[in-house]
Structure formats: structure tokens, C-alpha cells
Design a protein around this motif. Structure first.
Motif, PDB file in Angstrom:
ATOM      1  N   UNK A  40       0.832  -1.194   0.000  1.00 25.27           N
ATOM      2  CA  UNK A  40       0.000   0.000   0.000  1.00 25.27           C
ATOM      3  C   UNK A  40       0.874   1.255   0.000  1.00 25.27           C
ATOM      4  N   UNK A  41       1.939   1.251   0.787  1.00 26.92           N
ATOM      5  CA  UNK A  41       2.830   2.410   0.851  1.00 26.92           C
ATOM      6  C   UNK A  41       3.561   2.616  -0.481  1.00 26.92           C
ATOM      7  N   UNK A  42       3.966   1.533  -1.117  1.00 31.38           N
ATOM      8  CA  UNK A  42       4.601   1.630  -2.430  1.00 31.38           C
ATOM      9  C   UNK A  42       3.628   2.237  -3.437  1.00 31.38           C
ATOM     10  N   UNK A  43       2.377   1.817  -3.375  1.00 31.85           N
ATOM     11  CA  UNK A  43       1.348   2.400  -4.231  1.00 31.85           C
ATOM     12  C   UNK A  43       1.118   3.869  -3.928  1.00 31.85           C
ATOM     13  N   UNK A  44       1.156   4.229  -2.634  1.00 31.55           N
ATOM     14  CA  UNK A  44       0.965   5.624  -2.226  1.00 31.55           C
ATOM     15  C   UNK A  44       2.017   6.519  -2.872  1.00 31.55           C
ATOM     16  N   UNK A  45       3.265   6.126  -2.761  1.00 33.82           N
ATOM     17  CA  UNK A  45       4.348   6.935  -3.336  1.00 33.82           C
ATOM     18  C   UNK A  45       4.206   7.033  -4.849  1.00 33.82           C
ATOM     19  N   UNK A  46       3.849   5.929  -5.480  1.00 33.89           N
ATOM     20  CA  UNK A  46       3.677   5.905  -6.929  1.00 33.89           C
ATOM     21  C   UNK A  46       2.523   6.812  -7.362  1.00 33.89           C
ATOM     22  N   UNK A  47       1.376   6.689  -6.694  1.00 31.27           N
ATOM     23  CA  UNK A  47       0.219   7.526  -7.024  1.00 31.27           C
ATOM     24  C   UNK A  47       0.497   9.000  -6.806  1.00 31.27           C
ATOM     25  N   UNK A  48       1.220   9.324  -5.748  1.00 32.71           N
ATOM     26  CA  UNK A  48       1.576  10.717  -5.440  1.00 32.71           C
ATOM     27  C   UNK A  48       2.395  11.320  -6.581  1.00 32.71           C
ATOM     28  N   UNK A  49       3.319  10.536  -7.106  1.00 30.69           N
ATOM     29  CA  UNK A  49       4.180  11.029  -8.187  1.00 30.69           C
ATOM     30  C   UNK A  49       3.472  11.057  -9.536  1.00 30.69           C
ATOM     31  N   UNK A  50       2.662  10.049  -9.808  1.00 32.57           N
ATOM     32  CA  UNK A  50       1.957  10.001 -11.097  1.00 32.57           C
ATOM     33  C   UNK A  50       1.007  11.181 -11.226  1.00 32.57           C
ATOM     34  N   UNK A  76      -7.365   6.878 -14.078  1.00 35.62           N
ATOM     35  CA  UNK A  76      -7.536   5.436 -14.256  1.00 35.62           C
ATOM     36  C   UNK A  76      -7.180   5.028 -15.684  1.00 35.62           C
ATOM     37  N   UNK A  77      -7.544   5.866 -16.641  1.00 34.21           N
ATOM     38  CA  UNK A  77      -7.227   5.599 -18.045  1.00 34.21           C
ATOM     39  C   UNK A  77      -5.720   5.596 -18.272  1.00 34.21           C
ATOM     40  N   UNK A  78      -5.000   6.521 -17.653  1.00 32.22           N
ATOM     41  CA  UNK A  78      -3.551   6.571 -17.863  1.00 32.22           C
ATOM     42  C   UNK A  78      -2.831   5.410 -17.184  1.00 32.22           C
ATOM     43  N   UNK A  79      -3.366   4.911 -16.083  1.00 29.84           N
ATOM     44  CA  UNK A  79      -2.711   3.812 -15.370  1.00 29.84           C
ATOM     45  C   UNK A  79      -3.188   2.455 -15.875  1.00 29.84           C
ATOM     46  N   UNK A  80      -4.500   2.274 -16.010  1.00 30.58           N
ATOM     47  CA  UNK A  80      -5.071   0.959 -16.325  1.00 30.58           C
ATOM     48  C   UNK A  80      -5.658   0.832 -17.729  1.00 30.58           C
ATOM     49  N   UNK A  81      -5.526   1.871 -18.539  1.00 35.86           N
ATOM     50  CA  UNK A  81      -5.973   1.847 -19.942  1.00 35.86           C
ATOM     51  C   UNK A  81      -7.479   1.661 -20.096  1.00 35.86           C
ATOM     52  N   UNK A  82      -8.227   2.032 -19.080  1.00 36.76           N
ATOM     53  CA  UNK A  82      -9.691   2.012 -19.148  1.00 36.76           C
ATOM     54  C   UNK A  82     -10.216   2.925 -18.048  1.00 36.76           C
ATOM     55  N   UNK A  83     -11.469   3.323 -18.163  1.00 39.17           N
ATOM     56  CA  UNK A  83     -12.077   4.140 -17.120  1.00 39.17           C
ATOM     57  C   UNK A  83     -12.732   3.245 -16.082  1.00 39.17           C
ATOM     58  N   UNK A 130      -4.883   6.493  -2.787  1.00 37.18           N
ATOM     59  CA  UNK A 130      -4.674   7.341  -1.617  1.00 37.18           C
ATOM     60  C   UNK A 130      -3.569   8.361  -1.871  1.00 37.18           C
ATOM     61  N   UNK A 131      -2.485   7.944  -2.530  1.00 39.36           N
ATOM     62  CA  UNK A 131      -1.389   8.851  -2.848  1.00 39.36           C
ATOM     63  C   UNK A 131      -1.799   9.933  -3.836  1.00 39.36           C
ATOM     64  N   UNK A 132      -2.531   9.538  -4.872  1.00 39.87           N
ATOM     65  CA  UNK A 132      -2.991  10.511  -5.866  1.00 39.87           C
ATOM     66  C   UNK A 132      -3.908  11.547  -5.218  1.00 39.87           C
ATOM     67  N   UNK A 133      -4.837  11.071  -4.404  1.00 43.05           N
ATOM     68  CA  UNK A 133      -5.765  11.993  -3.746  1.00 43.05           C
ATOM     69  C   UNK A 133      -5.056  12.867  -2.708  1.00 43.05           C
ATOM     70  N   UNK A 134      -4.067  12.315  -2.015  1.00 43.15           N
ATOM     71  CA  UNK A 134      -3.310  13.109  -1.038  1.00 43.15           C
ATOM     72  C   UNK A 134      -2.601  14.265  -1.737  1.00 43.15           C
ATOM     73  N   UNK A 135      -2.039  14.007  -2.898  1.00 42.89           N
ATOM     74  CA  UNK A 135      -1.354  15.058  -3.637  1.00 42.89           C
ATOM     75  C   UNK A 135      -2.331  16.112  -4.144  1.00 42.89           C
ATOM     76  N   UNK A 136      -3.580  15.732  -4.319  1.00 43.46           N
ATOM     77  CA  UNK A 136      -4.607  16.683  -4.758  1.00 43.46           C
ATOM     78  C   UNK A 136      -5.311  17.350  -3.569  1.00 43.46           C
ATOM     79  N   UNK A 137      -4.825  17.089  -2.360  1.00 43.41           N
ATOM     80  CA  UNK A 137      -5.360  17.757  -1.175  1.00 43.41           C
ATOM     81  C   UNK A 137      -6.505  17.044  -0.491  1.00 43.41           C
ATOM     82  N   UNK A 138      -6.749  15.787  -0.827  1.00 40.54           N
ATOM     83  CA  UNK A 138      -7.834  15.029  -0.203  1.00 40.54           C
ATOM     84  C   UNK A 138      -7.233  13.938   0.667  1.00 40.54           C
ATOM     85  N   UNK A 139      -7.355  14.095   1.971  1.00 40.49           N
ATOM     86  CA  UNK A 139      -6.889  13.091   2.917  1.00 40.49           C
ATOM     87  C   UNK A 139      -7.989  12.042   3.041  1.00 40.49           C
TER      88      UNK A 139
END
Length: 163
Positions: A40-50, A76-83, A130-139
Motif C-alpha cells: 500500500x505504501x509503495x502504491x501511495x508513493x507511486x500515485x503521489x508522483x503520477x 484510471x485511463x492513464x494507469x489501467x488503460x480504461x475508465x 490514496x497517494x494521488x488523492x493526497x497530492x490533490x489535497x484530499x486526505x
């Protein structure tokens, strides 16, 4: 399927295997929980950067719902190639994102015998969200429910900042 799609699935699979390999300690249950936290933490860092790179040319989002719509479509489209297949909300900080053919569960049998293994394949994505949303200001807190493979529901509960 493109070469980078295959590589992404292979890296995810190897990450799961590496992190969750059999531990030799006596407390196997604690080790399993620790493994999911690491994924989960690895995903958090990745999502934060993406999300940082993905939104650099976008204006700020007006509210949470607009942000979650962006996550369901462009992110979701950029990561998983679908919505995302479905987004639901109670308009009180709880969102449910449903992916009926989640990529990392797609190759696993649709039978119930593999439901116990599902958490290790979705915990990276929980962190990614969680990482993507944290970077966008949503805890928020992100959990996943896998009732029938390969479908998955990601439950997002926003956490209000205390003043």
C-alpha cells in the motif's frame, strides 16, 4: 496488449511476490499485515508522483466530486488503460469506485478459491488512489472489496482535517 502493459503487470506481480514471500518468523499473521502495508505504501508513493505529472497542466479542481471524477476517468485511463465502470457517492465524503474487470485480478481464476489472495493484488492500487488523492489535497482512507473476481470496489472515505 502493448509491451508496456505487459511490463506493468509483470512488475506488479513481481512486487507482490517479493513483498509477500513466505516469512520465517513465528507471527505469520503480523507478517501478512506488514506485507499489505508495504504494498500500500509503495502504491501511495507511486500515485503521489503520477498525479503530479498528470495534472501539471490542469487547473485546480473545484471540489472533491470533480477530483474523484478525474481519478475515475483520466487517472484510471492513464494507469489501467480504461475508465472506472461506476462511481457512487453519498455526498458526505464516501465514494465507491467499481471496476468490473480489474486488471490485476483478471488473470486469476474467477472461482471463489482465490478470494483469499485478492487483498495482496489490490493493496497497491489502494495506495495508488490514496497517494494521488493526497497530492490533490484530499486526505482519505482507501479500502477494497472483492466479492466476485475479477470485479473490485474501492471504497474511499475522506478524512476531514482537524482545525
Amino acid at each position: 496488449m502493448f509491451a508496456d502493459d505487459v511490463l506493468f503487470e509483470f512488475i506488479h506481480s513481481e512486487l507482490v511476490n517479493y513483498v509477500t514471500k513466505e516469512k520465517s518468523d513465528s507471527s505469520i499473521e503480523n507478517a501478512k499485515q506488514s506485507d499489505l502495508s508495504t504494498l500500500e505504501y509503495t502504491g501511495f508513493i507511486t500515485g503521489y508522483r503520477i498525479i503530479e505529472r498528470l495534472t501539471k497542466d490542469w487547473p485546480r479542481f473545484q471540489n472533491e466530486l470533480e477530483t474523484l471524477k478525474f481519478i475515475c476517468t483520466d487517472f484510471w485511463l492513464s494507469v489501467y488503460k480504461k475508465q472506472i465502470d461506476n462511481l457512487r457517492t453519498n455526498h458526505q465524503g464516501v465514494y465507491v469506485l467499481q471496476d468490473n474487470t480489474f486488471r490485476f485480478l483478471n488473470k486469476i481464476s474467477a472461482g471463489k478459491q482465490y478470494l483469499d489472495s485478492a487483498p495482496k493484488y489490490v493493496s497497491f492500487t489502494c495506495g495508488l488512489l490514496r497517494g494521488a488523492l493526497a497530492n490533490l489535497g484530499i486526505n482519505c482512507l482507501v479500502t477494497a472489496d472483492v466479492v466476485s473476481m475479477p470485479g473490485c470496489k474501492f471504497n474511499i472515505t475522506t478524512v476531514q482535517k482537524s482545525s
